[in-house]
Design a protein around this motif. Structure first.
Motif, short mmCIF file in Angstrom:
data_model
loop_
_atom_site.label_atom_id
_atom_site.label_comp_id
_atom_site.label_asym_id
_atom_site.label_seq_id
_atom_site.Cartn_x
_atom_site.Cartn_y
_atom_site.Cartn_z
N MET A 43 -3.12 -5.82 7.25
CA MET A 43 -2.03 -5.06 7.83
C MET A 43 -1.52 -4.04 6.84
O MET A 43 -1.31 -4.34 5.67
N LYS A 44 -1.34 -2.83 7.27
CA LYS A 44 -0.82 -1.78 6.41
C LYS A 44 0.62 -1.48 6.82
O LYS A 44 0.91 -1.36 8.00
N LEU A 45 1.47 -1.37 5.87
CA LEU A 45 2.83 -0.89 6.10
C LEU A 45 2.94 0.44 5.43
O LEU A 45 2.79 0.54 4.22
N ILE A 46 3.17 1.47 6.18
CA ILE A 46 3.31 2.80 5.61
C ILE A 46 4.78 3.15 5.60
O ILE A 46 5.45 3.08 6.61
N VAL A 47 5.26 3.50 4.44
CA VAL A 47 6.66 3.89 4.29
C VAL A 47 6.69 5.33 3.85
O VAL A 47 6.39 5.65 2.71
N ASN A 48 6.98 6.24 4.76
CA ASN A 48 7.02 7.66 4.44
C ASN A 48 8.25 7.99 3.60
O ASN A 48 9.27 7.34 3.69
N GLY B 139 1.44 -8.90 -3.34
CA GLY B 139 0.34 -8.23 -2.68
C GLY B 139 -0.19 -7.04 -3.44
O GLY B 139 0.16 -6.79 -4.60
N ILE B 140 -1.03 -6.28 -2.75
CA ILE B 140 -1.67 -5.10 -3.30
C ILE B 140 -1.12 -3.89 -2.55
O ILE B 140 -0.99 -3.92 -1.32
N TYR B 141 -0.79 -2.85 -3.29
CA TYR B 141 -0.18 -1.67 -2.67
C TYR B 141 -0.86 -0.40 -3.15
O TYR B 141 -1.61 -0.40 -4.13
N SER C 225 -4.58 8.71 -5.03
CA SER C 225 -3.72 7.54 -4.90
C SER C 225 -3.65 6.71 -6.18
O SER C 225 -4.50 6.81 -7.05
N TYR C 226 -2.63 5.92 -6.22
CA TYR C 226 -2.39 4.95 -7.28
C TYR C 226 -2.42 3.59 -6.60
O TYR C 226 -1.74 3.39 -5.59
N ILE C 227 -3.22 2.67 -7.11
CA ILE C 227 -3.29 1.33 -6.52
C ILE C 227 -2.81 0.33 -7.55
O ILE C 227 -3.16 0.39 -8.73
N GLY C 228 -1.99 -0.60 -7.09
CA GLY C 228 -1.47 -1.62 -7.97
C GLY C 228 -1.27 -2.93 -7.23
O GLY C 228 -1.44 -3.02 -6.02
N ILE D 139 1.35 -0.94 1.86
CA ILE D 139 0.99 -2.30 1.46
C ILE D 139 -0.38 -2.56 2.05
O ILE D 139 -0.56 -2.59 3.27
N LEU D 140 -1.37 -2.70 1.19
CA LEU D 140 -2.75 -2.89 1.64
C LEU D 140 -2.99 -4.32 2.08
O LEU D 140 -3.71 -4.56 3.05
#
Length: 92
Positions: free
Chosen positions: A1-6, A24-26, A36-39, A81-82
């Motif tokens: 599930m992805k949560l996109i926060v504009n 989680g992973i974002y 992109s930056y992944i963390g 949120i990936l």
């Protein structure tokens, strides 16, 4: 599930991550150039707040993200949120 926060919408992230210990992973995505930056974090809400604070104060540890934030502006980034996962699985 992805949560996109504009627009770095802290209100939406607070609604989604009610518990401080949600892990989680974002991904932080530049909507202009799609870089992109992944963390990952054991406390997504706190980590998100730290990113925002550091970027606004010009002290973010990622120089590339900091420069892009200043160049493209606040409105051109998304926080996604990936995956939510247990803390023990974050670095696997």
């Amino acid at each position: 599930m992805k949560l996109i926060v504009n627009k770095f919408g802290t209100f939406k992230i607070k609604l989604y991550i009610k518990k401080k210990k949600k892990s989680g992973i974002y991904q932080i995505v530049n909507k202009v150039n799609e870089k992109s930056y992944i963390g990952s974090s054991s406390r997504l809400k706190l980590r998100w707040n730290r990113h925002l604070t550091d970027l606004k104060c010009n002290v973010h540890h990622s120089l590339a993200l900091q420069r892009a934030f200043h160049k493209y502006g606040y409105d051109n980034f998304e926080f996604i949120i990936l995956e939510n996962c247990k803390e023990s699985k974050l670095l696997e």
